[in-house]
Design an enzyme around this catalytic site. Structure first.
Site, PDB file in Angstrom:
ATOM      1  N   LYS A  33       0.841  -1.209   0.431  1.00 25.96           N
ATOM      2  CA  LYS A  33       0.389  -0.069  -0.147  1.00 25.96           C
ATOM      3  C   LYS A  33       0.590   1.421   0.102  1.00 25.96           C
ATOM      4  CE  LYS A  33      -0.454   0.091   5.095  1.00 25.96           C
ATOM      5  NZ  LYS A  33      -1.471  -0.748   6.231  1.00 25.96           N
ATOM      6  N   TYR A 257      18.720  28.540   8.912  1.00 24.77           N
ATOM      7  CA  TYR A 257      17.356  29.877   9.103  1.00 24.77           C
ATOM      8  C   TYR A 257      17.472  28.917  10.934  1.00 24.77           C
ATOM      9  CZ  TYR A 257      15.157  29.543   4.025  1.00 24.77           C
ATOM     10  OH  TYR A 257      15.497  29.154   3.360  1.00 24.77           O
TER      11      TYR A 257
HETATM   12  C1  LIG Z   1      -0.397  -1.617   7.035  1.00 27.71           C
HETATM   13  C2  LIG Z   1      -0.745  -2.848   7.862  1.00 27.71           C
HETATM   14  C3  LIG Z   1      -0.591  -3.873   7.303  1.00 27.71           C
HETATM   15  C4  LIG Z   1       0.926  -4.249   7.073  1.00 27.71           C
HETATM   16  O1  LIG Z   1       1.649  -3.268   8.467  1.00 27.71           O
HETATM   17  P1  LIG Z   1       3.232  -3.175   8.867  1.00 27.71           P
HETATM   18  O2  LIG Z   1       3.419  -2.774  10.355  1.00 27.71           O
HETATM   19  O3  LIG Z   1       4.138  -2.224   7.989  1.00 27.71           O
HETATM   20  O4  LIG Z   1       3.753  -4.710   8.524  1.00 27.71           O
HETATM   21  C5  LIG Z   1      -0.671  -4.918   7.855  1.00 27.71           C
HETATM   22  N1  LIG Z   1      -1.982  -5.303   7.902  1.00 27.71           N
HETATM   23  C6  LIG Z   1      -2.723  -4.373   8.369  1.00 27.71           C
HETATM   24  C7  LIG Z   1      -4.583  -4.760   8.441  1.00 27.71           C
HETATM   25  C8  LIG Z   1      -1.979  -3.115   7.329  1.00 27.71           C
HETATM   26  O5  LIG Z   1      -3.173  -2.158   7.063  1.00 27.71           O
END
Ligand SMILES: *Cc1c(COP(=O)(O)O)cnc(C)c1O
Length: 362
Positions: A33, A257
């Site tokens: 994702k 800055y």
């Molecule tokens: C994003 C997500 C994961 C992966 O999580 P990580 O901590 O990056 O391994 C797993 N399950 C769900 C439901 C998620 O939304």
């Protein structure tokens, strides 16, 4: 050409995927994702295509991008659909679909689909974000099984504190899940990266059919402290750039800055073509590690939009054109993240403007 770039090591990605499967003894959906946490979803999915049992994304838009790129493996929508009219596309593209709310269940019951769906029914075992209440879980499962539009149901939940090795909450969530699924004959899926790395021993053997590793695939540890299995991860992204200017300052001179850094002694300052517009965290404090020509030094002064400054006082051989690693094999992204009061997930997802280039040995 501006020298800022992100190198993505696809061999390391495959290594980390294999580690997730080895440690869990389960099939693994590679979570890609948010553009594979900033690593490029299509390229990462293609690199894993021969290996992966499937993929997971946040929404149908992300899934369709993978399908359009020729990814045929299963793809799970981690939040299911946001509007009922997505169901036709979900069936058409054979996407797997989380159901986390009653309205989604009703929409499936009322849908008329070209193909039956594979549904992942989510239990709220304590995260209290999405998922069915334990008291409603069995009934939801029964209703899905009764749908002709549903071919298969997988049972799932999600841990809120698996990155805290000593926290009893993960075991409590697990116990709640096991009680809720008692007697239901279905595959199950519980573990994100910290659960795969930190809690696999807690899970009874063969009790988890599918794991859902995300951050670990990209080689960053989900833990704040060193962790044995996380040591075996290989970082996938190297964020690098070059020194574009050098100056020698006497003691007492401010840099950048807001004069957030003032030299205490004669200081040699290197300016790096990298800034918060590239996704480098503006809140990184003076002292955040950075490597110049392979040697560790520190960020000094405030990060600006397109540039940041580093201390070259003890690196006399470094100068104009020296290679700078902001994170990668030498500088863990998690070290930068903690110096900026954030997590590597956010560093990777914030990456922008920086061109990505990919390496792999085959
Ligand atoms: C994003 C997500 C994961 C992966 O999580 P990580 O901590 O990056 O391994 C797993 N399950 C769900 C439901 C998620 O939304």
């Amino acid at each position: 050409m501006r020298p800022a770039r992100a190198l993505i090591d696809l061999d390391a990605l495959r290594h980390n995927y294999r580690l997730a499967r080895e440690v869990s003894g389960a099939r693994a959906l590679a979570v890609v994702k948010a553009d594979a946490y900033g690593h490029g979803a299509v390229r990462c999915a293609q690199a894993l295509a021969e290996l992966a049992d499937g993929f997971a994304v946040a929404c149908i838009e992300e899934a369709l991008e993978l399908r359009a790129a020729g990814i045929r493996a299963p793809i799970l929508l981690l939040e299911g659909f946001f509007e009922a009219d997505e169901l036709a596309l979900i069936a058409e593209h054979e996407l797997w679909c989380v159901v986390h709310s009653a309205w989604q269940l009703e929409a499936i019951e009322h849908a008329r689909l070209a193909r039956p769906l594979q549904v992942w029914l989510k239990l709220d075992s304590g995260m209290h974000r999405v998922g069915f209440h334990p008291a409603d879980y069995r009934a939801a499962h029964q209703r899905l099984l009764a749908c002709t539009q549903v071919a298969k149901v997988v049972l799932m939940s999600h841990f809120a504190r698996a990155d805290e090795p000593d926290c009893p909450r993960t075991a409590e969530q697990l116990a709640l899940f096991m009680a809720a699924r008692e007697g239901l004959a279905a595959e199950i899926s519980l573990c994100n990266s910290p659960a795969v790395l930190g809690w696999s021993q807690l899970l009874p053997p063969h009790s988890t059919d599918w794991v859902r590793p995300g951050i670990m695939l990209y080689g960053a540890s989900p833990f704040a402290q060193p962790q044995a299995l996380a040591e075996r991860l290989r970082p996938v992204m190297t964020l690098e750039s070059k020194i574009i200017s050098v100056r020698e300052l006497p003691a007492g001179e401010p840099v950048g800055y807001g004069a957030r850094f003032v030299s205490e002694w004669p200081t040699r300052v290197g300016v790096v073509a990298m800034g918060y517009a590239d996704g480098y965290p503006r809140h990184a404090t003076s002292g955040t590690p950075v490597a110049v020509d392979g040697r560790l030094t520190r960020l000094i002064g405030r990060v600006s939009m397109d540039m940041l400054t580093v201390d070259l006082t003890d690196l006399p051989q470094a100068g104009l054109g020296s290679r700078v690693e902001l994170w990668g094999a030498q500088v863990p992204a998690s070290a930068v993240a903690s110096a900026a009061d954030t997590i590597p997930y956010q560093l990777f997802c914030n990456l922008k403007r920086v061109p990505r280039s990919y390496t792999q040995t085959r």
